[in-house]
Write a protein that holds these residues in place. Structure first.
Motif, PDB file in Angstrom:
ATOM      1  N   ALA A 198       0.858  -1.189   0.000  1.00 23.93           N
ATOM      2  CA  ALA A 198       0.000   0.000   0.000  1.00 23.93           C
ATOM      3  C   ALA A 198       0.889   1.232   0.000  1.00 23.93           C
ATOM      4  O   ALA A 198       1.772   1.375   0.855  1.00 23.93           O
ATOM      5  CB  ALA A 198      -0.914   0.004   1.224  1.00 23.93           C
ATOM      6  N   LEU A 199       0.687   2.117  -0.979  1.00 26.14           N
ATOM      7  CA  LEU A 199       1.466   3.357  -1.106  1.00 26.14           C
ATOM      8  C   LEU A 199       2.965   3.065  -1.141  1.00 26.14           C
ATOM      9  O   LEU A 199       3.793   3.808  -0.605  1.00 26.14           O
ATOM     10  CB  LEU A 199       1.152   4.312   0.053  1.00 26.14           C
ATOM     11  CG  LEU A 199      -0.317   4.750   0.209  1.00 26.14           C
ATOM     12  CD1 LEU A 199      -0.491   5.601   1.448  1.00 26.14           C
ATOM     13  CD2 LEU A 199      -0.782   5.485  -1.039  1.00 26.14           C
ATOM     14  N   GLY A 200       3.302   1.939  -1.783  1.00 25.45           N
ATOM     15  CA  GLY A 200       4.693   1.562  -1.903  1.00 25.45           C
ATOM     16  C   GLY A 200       5.303   0.981  -0.643  1.00 25.45           C
ATOM     17  O   GLY A 200       6.504   0.725  -0.585  1.00 25.45           O
ATOM     18  N   ILE A 201       4.496   0.757   0.388  1.00 24.57           N
ATOM     19  CA  ILE A 201       4.971   0.231   1.665  1.00 24.57           C
ATOM     20  C   ILE A 201       4.520  -1.219   1.811  1.00 24.57           C
ATOM     21  O   ILE A 201       3.357  -1.546   1.537  1.00 24.57           O
ATOM     22  CB  ILE A 201       4.431   1.067   2.841  1.00 24.57           C
ATOM     23  CG1 ILE A 201       4.880   2.522   2.715  1.00 24.57           C
ATOM     24  CG2 ILE A 201       4.890   0.481   4.173  1.00 24.57           C
ATOM     25  CD1 ILE A 201       4.236   3.443   3.719  1.00 24.57           C
ATOM     26  N   SER A 202       5.436  -2.080   2.222  1.00 25.59           N
ATOM     27  CA  SER A 202       5.086  -3.476   2.464  1.00 25.59           C
ATOM     28  C   SER A 202       4.299  -3.602   3.760  1.00 25.59           C
ATOM     29  O   SER A 202       4.689  -3.068   4.801  1.00 25.59           O
ATOM     30  CB  SER A 202       6.344  -4.341   2.548  1.00 25.59           C
ATOM     31  OG  SER A 202       6.015  -5.680   2.873  1.00 25.59           O
ATOM     32  N   ALA A 203       3.177  -4.293   3.699  1.00 22.03           N
ATOM     33  CA  ALA A 203       2.352  -4.559   4.887  1.00 22.03           C
ATOM     34  C   ALA A 203       2.354  -6.057   5.158  1.00 22.03           C
ATOM     35  O   ALA A 203       2.119  -6.862   4.258  1.00 22.03           O
ATOM     36  CB  ALA A 203       0.930  -4.062   4.675  1.00 22.03           C
ATOM     37  N   ASN A 204       2.648  -6.423   6.384  1.00 18.58           N
ATOM     38  CA  ASN A 204       2.686  -7.833   6.754  1.00 18.58           C
ATOM     39  C   ASN A 204       1.318  -8.487   6.634  1.00 18.58           C
ATOM     40  O   ASN A 204       0.285  -7.869   6.907  1.00 18.58           O
ATOM     41  CB  ASN A 204       3.170  -8.004   8.192  1.00 18.58           C
ATOM     42  CG  ASN A 204       4.627  -7.683   8.372  1.00 18.58           C
ATOM     43  OD1 ASN A 204       5.391  -7.682   7.415  1.00 18.58           O
ATOM     44  ND2 ASN A 204       5.017  -7.407   9.610  1.00 18.58           N
ATOM     45  N   GLY A 205       1.318  -9.756   6.256  1.00 15.23           N
ATOM     46  CA  GLY A 205       0.143 -10.581   6.478  1.00 15.23           C
ATOM     47  C   GLY A 205       0.144 -10.993   7.931  1.00 15.23           C
ATOM     48  O   GLY A 205       1.136 -11.566   8.421  1.00 15.23           O
ATOM     49  N   THR A 206      -0.928 -10.698   8.677  1.00 17.55           N
ATOM     50  CA  THR A 206      -0.922 -10.869  10.136  1.00 17.55           C
ATOM     51  C   THR A 206      -2.247 -11.439  10.627  1.00 17.55           C
ATOM     52  O   THR A 206      -3.311 -11.065  10.140  1.00 17.55           O
ATOM     53  CB  THR A 206      -0.676  -9.519  10.843  1.00 17.55           C
ATOM     54  OG1 THR A 206       0.533  -8.942  10.361  1.00 17.55           O
ATOM     55  CG2 THR A 206      -0.581  -9.697  12.348  1.00 17.55           C
ATOM     56  N   ILE A 207      -2.165 -12.344  11.588  1.00 13.68           N
ATOM     57  CA  ILE A 207      -3.341 -12.723  12.373  1.00 13.68           C
ATOM     58  C   ILE A 207      -2.963 -12.652  13.846  1.00 13.68           C
ATOM     59  O   ILE A 207      -1.803 -12.807  14.223  1.00 13.68           O
ATOM     60  CB  ILE A 207      -3.872 -14.132  12.052  1.00 13.68           C
ATOM     61  CG1 ILE A 207      -2.751 -15.166  12.147  1.00 13.68           C
ATOM     62  CG2 ILE A 207      -4.601 -14.168  10.737  1.00 13.68           C
ATOM     63  CD1 ILE A 207      -3.274 -16.585  12.102  1.00 13.68           C
ATOM     64  N   THR A 208      -3.979 -12.421  14.676  1.00  9.74           N
ATOM     65  CA  THR A 208      -3.758 -12.307  16.112  1.00  9.74           C
ATOM     66  C   THR A 208      -4.978 -12.801  16.866  1.00  9.74           C
ATOM     67  O   THR A 208      -6.105 -12.748  16.347  1.00  9.74           O
ATOM     68  CB  THR A 208      -3.453 -10.842  16.502  1.00  9.74           C
ATOM     69  OG1 THR A 208      -3.284 -10.751  17.924  1.00  9.74           O
ATOM     70  CG2 THR A 208      -4.583  -9.908  16.083  1.00  9.74           C
ATOM     71  N   THR A 209      -4.772 -13.282  18.075  1.00 12.61           N
ATOM     72  CA  THR A 209      -5.904 -13.640  18.933  1.00 12.61           C
ATOM     73  C   THR A 209      -6.503 -12.404  19.576  1.00 12.61           C
ATOM     74  O   THR A 209      -7.561 -12.483  20.200  1.00 12.61           O
ATOM     75  CB  THR A 209      -5.472 -14.628  20.027  1.00 12.61           C
ATOM     76  OG1 THR A 209      -4.406 -14.044  20.788  1.00 12.61           O
ATOM     77  CG2 THR A 209      -5.000 -15.941  19.420  1.00 12.61           C
ATOM     78  N   GLY A 210      -5.816 -11.269  19.454  1.00 12.05           N
ATOM     79  CA  GLY A 210      -6.351  -9.992  19.916  1.00 12.05           C
ATOM     80  C   GLY A 210      -7.005  -9.256  18.763  1.00 12.05           C
ATOM     81  O   GLY A 210      -7.698  -9.855  17.943  1.00 12.05           O
ATOM     82  N   ARG A 211      -6.761  -7.959  18.689  1.00 12.90           N
ATOM     83  CA  ARG A 211      -7.319  -7.146  17.605  1.00 12.90           C
ATOM     84  C   ARG A 211      -6.214  -6.249  17.060  1.00 12.90           C
ATOM     85  O   ARG A 211      -5.366  -5.766  17.813  1.00 12.90           O
ATOM     86  CB  ARG A 211      -8.484  -6.293  18.112  1.00 12.90           C
ATOM     87  CG  ARG A 211      -9.306  -5.657  17.000  1.00 12.90           C
ATOM     88  CD  ARG A 211     -10.502  -4.936  17.562  1.00 12.90           C
ATOM     89  NE  ARG A 211     -11.450  -4.590  16.503  1.00 12.90           N
ATOM     90  CZ  ARG A 211     -12.593  -3.937  16.696  1.00 12.90           C
ATOM     91  NH1 ARG A 211     -12.922  -3.549  17.922  1.00 12.90           N
ATOM     92  NH2 ARG A 211     -13.398  -3.677  15.689  1.00 12.90           N
ATOM     93  N   MET A 212      -6.236  -6.018  15.771  1.00 16.00           N
ATOM     94  CA  MET A 212      -5.223  -5.193  15.146  1.00 16.00           C
ATOM     95  C   MET A 212      -5.656  -3.732  15.132  1.00 16.00           C
ATOM     96  O   MET A 212      -6.826  -3.421  14.905  1.00 16.00           O
ATOM     97  CB  MET A 212      -4.937  -5.682  13.729  1.00 16.00           C
ATOM     98  CG  MET A 212      -4.336  -7.078  13.690  1.00 16.00           C
ATOM     99  SD  MET A 212      -4.002  -7.643  12.015  1.00 16.00           S
ATOM    100  CE  MET A 212      -2.750  -6.443  11.521  1.00 16.00           C
ATOM    101  N   ALA A 213      -4.681  -2.858  15.379  1.00 21.50           N
ATOM    102  CA  ALA A 213      -4.910  -1.419  15.311  1.00 21.50           C
ATOM    103  C   ALA A 213      -3.952  -0.830  14.279  1.00 21.50           C
ATOM    104  O   ALA A 213      -2.762  -1.160  14.281  1.00 21.50           O
ATOM    105  CB  ALA A 213      -4.675  -0.767  16.672  1.00 21.50           C
TER     106      ALA A 213
END
Length: 495
Positions: A198-213
């Motif tokens: 996104a916008l030339g920035i690499s974003a990790n593929g992520t999962i969590t038992t919490g919540r992502m912000a």
């Protein structure tokens, strides 16, 4: 520091609830010999007399079928919404091997902050029972059940970017279902994570038992995190909260994975599990904030592999011991890259991580077993027989007279039986999942007048229990407890 698991059965229940069924793990010893782990249904309710009725369904004494056990009118000493349960009575079974025969039983337990602990002894047939309904696993760790977040899929118990907060809704999805599973898997699905751009920035593929912000476009900003907020009433697409309740102390976390680095990325993937006490927590932590509710952490990088690989990661309790926090939930986060923003920037050749069968393990290292505060001589976890010891009297109440010390304060419970004809005390040790660790045989020399008599229960009565603030507490109290005995000794236990 010792961890004495006073009553090793736990089942969630409200003090004012009507009878409900709970599925419990069950440990049984018969004349000191452990039976195979069982699963049983239990119900408990407060009756109109202000006492408690407990029903154990489809019960058996090892190989002997018993049927349903009803224990009625259990005395309750209540204080601050909690209750200590005790009863000695004869029960009459309606079915099974002992139908119609009055059987004396001893039941001890407590209800503490919505949890029910039960310990049942049937001395006439040498039966000792413990029940457990405490959660000891990660919800959805097999990735077989999924739910929808808009048009996207998320595994039950886990959450990706699409159910996150802040700018998360603008991010590309990196979580999908895969039918590629390890050969050992009992299921047909795994989770597939891949990096996005996104916008030339690499974003990790992520999962969590919490919540992502997602709070900033800079991937290194700690406003981008996975978090637990127990006070939040938000639920995910399956109606579950954004946190995984866990009150146990696992020794390690294991999982299966496959990982491929995408174009331009030489960094490994990452898994991190944080065992958290009450309250809010986020990972990564803000630089200006120190959380004192961390209990333990297990983390490891995941190197590239073309085939499924299983790893086991130990939990580090020692680094967080001074927090004196009791486990309340677990935050597990899995990323395609260990460096924020350091993953592949290719949409055609992204980082790809497959994960399956995430589970918690309970394999404590027992360093000593004590009778009346005196260590069994020459104890070793792998040595189960050949012990001899002189004591003032026979240990009868495990929670006061038999204590187990483990590395990292890991919880271990015991069921014991003394055979007077051989003077053999059998001590069966169980982990929190009620899986048998070992049964230890100790030959006792009972000598009320000898040197060990000073340390017997006659001079070792409890004269007071206090928390770290010096306040008097009951035997059902949790946390760091300081116990003072009549013989002048003091014991600190984390319960």
């Amino acid at each position: 520091m010792k961890k004495i698991f006073t009553l090793i059965a736990m089942a969630c229940l409200s003090l004012t609830a009507v009878a409900e069924d709970y599925t419990c793990n069950l440990a049984v010893t018969v004349y000191g010999e452990p039976s195979e782990k069982q699963v049983i249904n239990i119900s408990c309710t407060k009756n109109e007399k202000g006492k408690y009725d407990i029903t154990l369904k489809d019960f058996s004494f090892g190989p002997l079928p018993v049927g349903t056990i009803n224990v009625k009118d259990i005395d309750a000493e209540e204080e601050d919404g909690n209750a200590v349960l005790t009863t000695k009575q004869d029960i009459v079974l309606e079915e099974g091997t002992f139908a119609g025969v009055p059987i004396p039983i001893v039941l001890e337990g407590y209800i503490w902050n919505g949890e029910l602990a039960i310990r049942l002894k049937v001395p006439s047939v040498g039966v000792n029972v413990a029940l457990l309904n405490r959660e000891t696993s990660i919800y959805g760790g097999d990735f077989e059940a999924w739910h929808k977040v808009g048009d996207y899929d998320e595994p039950n118990g886990w959450h990706g970017i699409k159910s996150g907060t802040g700018l998360a809704s603008f991010a590309a999805n990196g979580v999908t279902i895969s039918d590629d599973v390890p050969e050992t898997s009992k299921g047909t699905k795994s989770v597939k994570l891949q990096s996005t751009v996104a916008l030339g920035i690499s974003a990790n593929g992520t999962i969590t038992t919490g919540r992502m912000a997602v709070g900033d476009i800079d991937p290194t900003n700690t406003k981008n995190n996975a978090f637990i907020d127990p006070e939040s009433t938000d639920v995910d697409g399956n109606g579950d909260p954004f946190f995984n309740v866990l009150k146990s102390r696992p020794t390690s976390l294991s999982l299966w994975y496959k990982f491929k680095n995408g174009e331009g990325n030489e960094n490994p993937a990452m898994v991190k599990a944080s065992l958290v006490g009450e309250g809010y927590y986020q990972d990564p932590e803000p630089a200006e904030t120190t959380y004192d509710n961390l209990v333990a952490v297990a983390e490891q990088t995941l190197e590239a592999t073309d085939t499924w690989k299983k790893i086991t990661i130990p939990f580090d309790y020692a680094s967080y011991a001074t927090n004196y926090a009791d486990p309340a939930s677990i935050l597990v986060t899995i990323n395609t890259c260990s460096v924020p923003g350091g993953g592949s920037k290719s949409t055609d050749n992204p980082d790809v991580l497959l994960v399956d069968d995430v589970q918690l393990n309970y394999e404590p290292v027992i360093t000593s077993i004590e009778l009346f505060d005196t260590p069994i001589p020459g104890f070793s976890q792998d040595k189960t027989e050949g012990y001899k010891m002189t004591v003032a009297e026979v240990p009868e109440k495990d929670e006061e007279e038999i204590s187990v010390t483990c590395k990292d304060d890991i919880v271990v419970g015991t069921l014991s039986y003394y055979e007077p004809t051989t003077n053999i005390l059998s001590i069966s040790c169980y982990n929190e999942a009620l899986e048998l660790i070992n049964t230890y045989k100790v030959e006792l020399n009972i000598d009320p007048t000898g040197v060990n008599a000073v340390e017997g229960t006659s001079n070792n009565a409890v004269v007071g229990r206090y928390n770290l603030n010096g306040q008097s507490v009951s035997g059902a109290a949790k946390g760091m407890i300081i116990t003072k005995y009549a013989n002048g000794t003091v014991k600190k236990t984390l319960k």
